[in-house]
Design a protein around this motif. Structure first.
Motif, PDB file in Angstrom:
ATOM      1  N   GLU A  64     -58.916 -19.225  99.742  1.00 40.35           N
ATOM      2  CA  GLU A  64     -59.895 -20.017 100.500  1.00 40.35           C
ATOM      3  C   GLU A  64     -59.607 -20.024 101.992  1.00 40.35           C
ATOM      4  O   GLU A  64     -60.520 -20.086 102.799  1.00 40.35           O
ATOM      5  CB  GLU A  64     -59.949 -21.447  99.961  1.00 40.35           C
ATOM      6  CG  GLU A  64     -60.533 -21.509  98.565  1.00 40.35           C
ATOM      7  CD  GLU A  64     -60.568 -22.914  98.006  1.00 40.35           C
ATOM      8  OE1 GLU A  64     -60.363 -23.887  98.765  1.00 40.35           O
ATOM      9  OE2 GLU A  64     -60.797 -23.041  96.789  1.00 40.35           O
ATOM     10  N   ASN A  65     -58.313 -19.987 102.368  1.00 38.01           N
ATOM     11  CA  ASN A  65     -57.991 -20.056 103.795  1.00 38.01           C
ATOM     12  C   ASN A  65     -56.982 -19.001 104.241  1.00 38.01           C
ATOM     13  O   ASN A  65     -56.556 -19.000 105.390  1.00 38.01           O
ATOM     14  CB  ASN A  65     -57.482 -21.452 104.174  1.00 38.01           C
ATOM     15  CG  ASN A  65     -56.246 -21.841 103.397  1.00 38.01           C
ATOM     16  OD1 ASN A  65     -55.561 -21.005 102.814  1.00 38.01           O
ATOM     17  ND2 ASN A  65     -55.949 -23.123 103.389  1.00 38.01           N
ATOM     18  N   ALA A  66     -56.571 -18.112 103.338  1.00 35.18           N
ATOM     19  CA  ALA A  66     -55.654 -17.008 103.609  1.00 35.18           C
ATOM     20  C   ALA A  66     -54.227 -17.465 103.922  1.00 35.18           C
ATOM     21  O   ALA A  66     -53.434 -16.692 104.448  1.00 35.18           O
ATOM     22  CB  ALA A  66     -56.185 -16.097 104.713  1.00 35.18           C
ATOM     23  N   ASP A  67     -53.889 -18.705 103.580  1.00 34.44           N
ATOM     24  CA  ASP A  67     -52.505 -19.149 103.733  1.00 34.44           C
ATOM     25  C   ASP A  67     -51.624 -18.437 102.719  1.00 34.44           C
ATOM     26  O   ASP A  67     -52.048 -18.142 101.601  1.00 34.44           O
ATOM     27  CB  ASP A  67     -52.370 -20.661 103.476  1.00 34.44           C
ATOM     28  CG  ASP A  67     -52.868 -21.510 104.622  1.00 34.44           C
ATOM     29  OD1 ASP A  67     -53.192 -20.962 105.698  1.00 34.44           O
ATOM     30  OD2 ASP A  67     -52.926 -22.745 104.439  1.00 34.44           O
ATOM     31  N   ILE A  68     -50.389 -18.169 103.110  1.00 34.96           N
ATOM     32  CA  ILE A  68     -49.401 -17.634 102.185  1.00 34.96           C
ATOM     33  C   ILE A  68     -48.610 -18.813 101.642  1.00 34.96           C
ATOM     34  O   ILE A  68     -48.143 -19.667 102.402  1.00 34.96           O
ATOM     35  CB  ILE A  68     -48.477 -16.623 102.879  1.00 34.96           C
ATOM     36  CG1 ILE A  68     -49.300 -15.407 103.321  1.00 34.96           C
ATOM     37  CG2 ILE A  68     -47.327 -16.204 101.956  1.00 34.96           C
ATOM     38  CD1 ILE A  68     -48.534 -14.415 104.157  1.00 34.96           C
ATOM     39  N   VAL A  69     -48.489 -18.899 100.333  1.00 34.15           N
ATOM     40  CA  VAL A  69     -47.770 -19.987  99.661  1.00 34.15           C
ATOM     41  C   VAL A  69     -46.509 -19.384  99.064  1.00 34.15           C
ATOM     42  O   VAL A  69     -46.582 -18.365  98.361  1.00 34.15           O
ATOM     43  CB  VAL A  69     -48.658 -20.629  98.572  1.00 34.15           C
ATOM     44  CG1 VAL A  69     -47.900 -21.726  97.846  1.00 34.15           C
ATOM     45  CG2 VAL A  69     -49.948 -21.162  99.185  1.00 34.15           C
ATOM     46  N   ILE A  70     -45.367 -19.998  99.356  1.00 35.27           N
ATOM     47  CA  ILE A  70     -44.085 -19.458  98.919  1.00 35.27           C
ATOM     48  C   ILE A  70     -43.301 -20.500  98.147  1.00 35.27           C
ATOM     49  O   ILE A  70     -43.179 -21.648  98.576  1.00 35.27           O
ATOM     50  CB  ILE A  70     -43.246 -18.999 100.127  1.00 35.27           C
ATOM     51  CG1 ILE A  70     -43.981 -17.898 100.888  1.00 35.27           C
ATOM     52  CG2 ILE A  70     -41.866 -18.519  99.679  1.00 35.27           C
ATOM     53  CD1 ILE A  70     -43.325 -17.510 102.185  1.00 35.27           C
ATOM     54  N   GLN A  71     -42.780 -20.085  97.016  1.00 35.56           N
ATOM     55  CA  GLN A  71     -41.787 -20.876  96.285  1.00 35.56           C
ATOM     56  C   GLN A  71     -40.467 -20.152  96.479  1.00 35.56           C
ATOM     57  O   GLN A  71     -40.369 -18.944  96.259  1.00 35.56           O
ATOM     58  CB  GLN A  71     -42.127 -20.916  94.796  1.00 35.56           C
ATOM     59  CG  GLN A  71     -41.036 -21.548  93.948  1.00 35.56           C
ATOM     60  CD  GLN A  71     -41.348 -21.423  92.466  1.00 35.56           C
ATOM     61  OE1 GLN A  71     -42.506 -21.460  92.062  1.00 35.56           O
ATOM     62  NE2 GLN A  71     -40.315 -21.263  91.686  1.00 35.56           N
ATOM     63  N   SER A  72     -39.451 -20.872  96.930  1.00 34.93           N
ATOM     64  CA  SER A  72     -38.156 -20.242  97.113  1.00 34.93           C
ATOM     65  C   SER A  72     -37.072 -21.304  97.108  1.00 34.93           C
ATOM     66  O   SER A  72     -37.321 -22.463  96.775  1.00 34.93           O
ATOM     67  CB  SER A  72     -38.130 -19.425  98.410  1.00 34.93           C
ATOM     68  OG  SER A  72     -37.001 -18.571  98.422  1.00 34.93           O
ATOM     69  N   TYR A  73     -35.888 -20.908  97.500  1.00 35.56           N
ATOM     70  CA  TYR A  73     -34.740 -21.796  97.478  1.00 35.56           C
ATOM     71  C   TYR A  73     -34.805 -22.812  98.614  1.00 35.56           C
ATOM     72  O   TYR A  73     -35.131 -22.457  99.745  1.00 35.56           O
ATOM     73  CB  TYR A  73     -33.445 -20.993  97.603  1.00 35.56           C
ATOM     74  CG  TYR A  73     -33.343 -19.896  96.577  1.00 35.56           C
ATOM     75  CD1 TYR A  73     -33.191 -20.198  95.230  1.00 35.56           C
ATOM     76  CD2 TYR A  73     -33.431 -18.561  96.948  1.00 35.56           C
ATOM     77  CE1 TYR A  73     -33.115 -19.191  94.278  1.00 35.56           C
ATOM     78  CE2 TYR A  73     -33.358 -17.555  96.003  1.00 35.56           C
ATOM     79  CZ  TYR A  73     -33.193 -17.877  94.671  1.00 35.56           C
ATOM     80  OH  TYR A  73     -33.127 -16.880  93.741  1.00 35.56           O
ATOM     81  N   THR A  74     -34.491 -24.056  98.322  1.00 32.37           N
ATOM     82  CA  THR A  74     -34.392 -25.073  99.360  1.00 32.37           C
ATOM     83  C   THR A  74     -33.152 -24.766 100.187  1.00 32.37           C
ATOM     84  O   THR A  74     -32.070 -24.520  99.635  1.00 32.37           O
ATOM     85  CB  THR A  74     -34.255 -26.476  98.729  1.00 32.37           C
ATOM     86  OG1 THR A  74     -35.403 -26.700  97.898  1.00 32.37           O
ATOM     87  CG2 THR A  74     -34.166 -27.554  99.780  1.00 32.37           C
ATOM     88  N   ALA A  75     -33.309 -24.756 101.492  1.00 30.00           N
ATOM     89  CA  ALA A  75     -32.178 -24.463 102.366  1.00 30.00           C
ATOM     90  C   ALA A  75     -31.134 -25.569 102.267  1.00 30.00           C
ATOM     91  O   ALA A  75     -31.475 -26.741 102.100  1.00 30.00           O
ATOM     92  CB  ALA A  75     -32.655 -24.324 103.806  1.00 30.00           C
ATOM     93  N   ASP A  76     -29.877 -25.183 102.396  1.00 32.41           N
ATOM     94  CA  ASP A  76     -28.803 -26.172 102.338  1.00 32.41           C
ATOM     95  C   ASP A  76     -28.720 -26.940 103.659  1.00 32.41           C
ATOM     96  O   ASP A  76     -29.407 -26.620 104.636  1.00 32.41           O
ATOM     97  CB  ASP A  76     -27.465 -25.516 101.996  1.00 32.41           C
ATOM     98  CG  ASP A  76     -27.035 -24.466 103.010  1.00 32.41           C
ATOM     99  OD1 ASP A  76     -27.536 -24.447 104.155  1.00 32.41           O
ATOM    100  OD2 ASP A  76     -26.156 -23.653 102.663  1.00 32.41           O
ATOM    101  N   ASP A  77     -27.899 -27.968 103.679  1.00 31.63           N
ATOM    102  CA  ASP A  77     -27.800 -28.840 104.857  1.00 31.63           C
ATOM    103  C   ASP A  77     -27.359 -28.074 106.103  1.00 31.63           C
ATOM    104  O   ASP A  77     -27.851 -28.340 107.198  1.00 31.63           O
ATOM    105  CB  ASP A  77     -26.842 -29.997 104.587  1.00 31.63           C
ATOM    106  CG  ASP A  77     -27.404 -30.997 103.598  1.00 31.63           C
ATOM    107  OD1 ASP A  77     -28.642 -31.036 103.412  1.00 31.63           O
ATOM    108  OD2 ASP A  77     -26.607 -31.752 102.998  1.00 31.63           O
TER     109      ASP A  77
END
Length: 85
Positions: A25-38
């Motif tokens: 609908e809006n050409a956004d890229i959606v990413i699932q990945s690792y949460t960055a550490d602190d």
């Protein structure tokens, strides 16, 4: 919202799956990945973009995308450009 699946990290286990989609609908890229550490989050805050606050807003996340996902992200970028047409 209609997401087009692009690909998943080919070397990930079944319970770890960095993945890319494109919102058609809006050409956004959606990413699932690792949460960055602190430590990574702290570096992002310390090396913030000029003109921006030194923080990660509550509605944003710092994620780490494995290099193995780069070809899939290239494909996602191409799909996003096609979705904009």
């Amino acid at each position: 919202m209609q997401l087009q699946f692009i690909g998943v990290d080919p070397n990930s286990d079944i319970d770890e799956s960095p993945t890319a989609w494109v919102d058609l609908e809006n050409a956004d890229i959606v990413i699932q990945s690792y949460t960055a550490d602190d430590a990574t989050r702290a570096q992002c805050v310390q090396n913030n973009a000029p003109g921006h606050a030194q923080l990660v807003p509550d509605h944003e996340s710092v994620i780490r995308v494995p290099a193995r996902l780069v070809p899939i992200l290239r494909e996602a970028c191409d799909a996003a450009e096609r979705a904009k047409l």
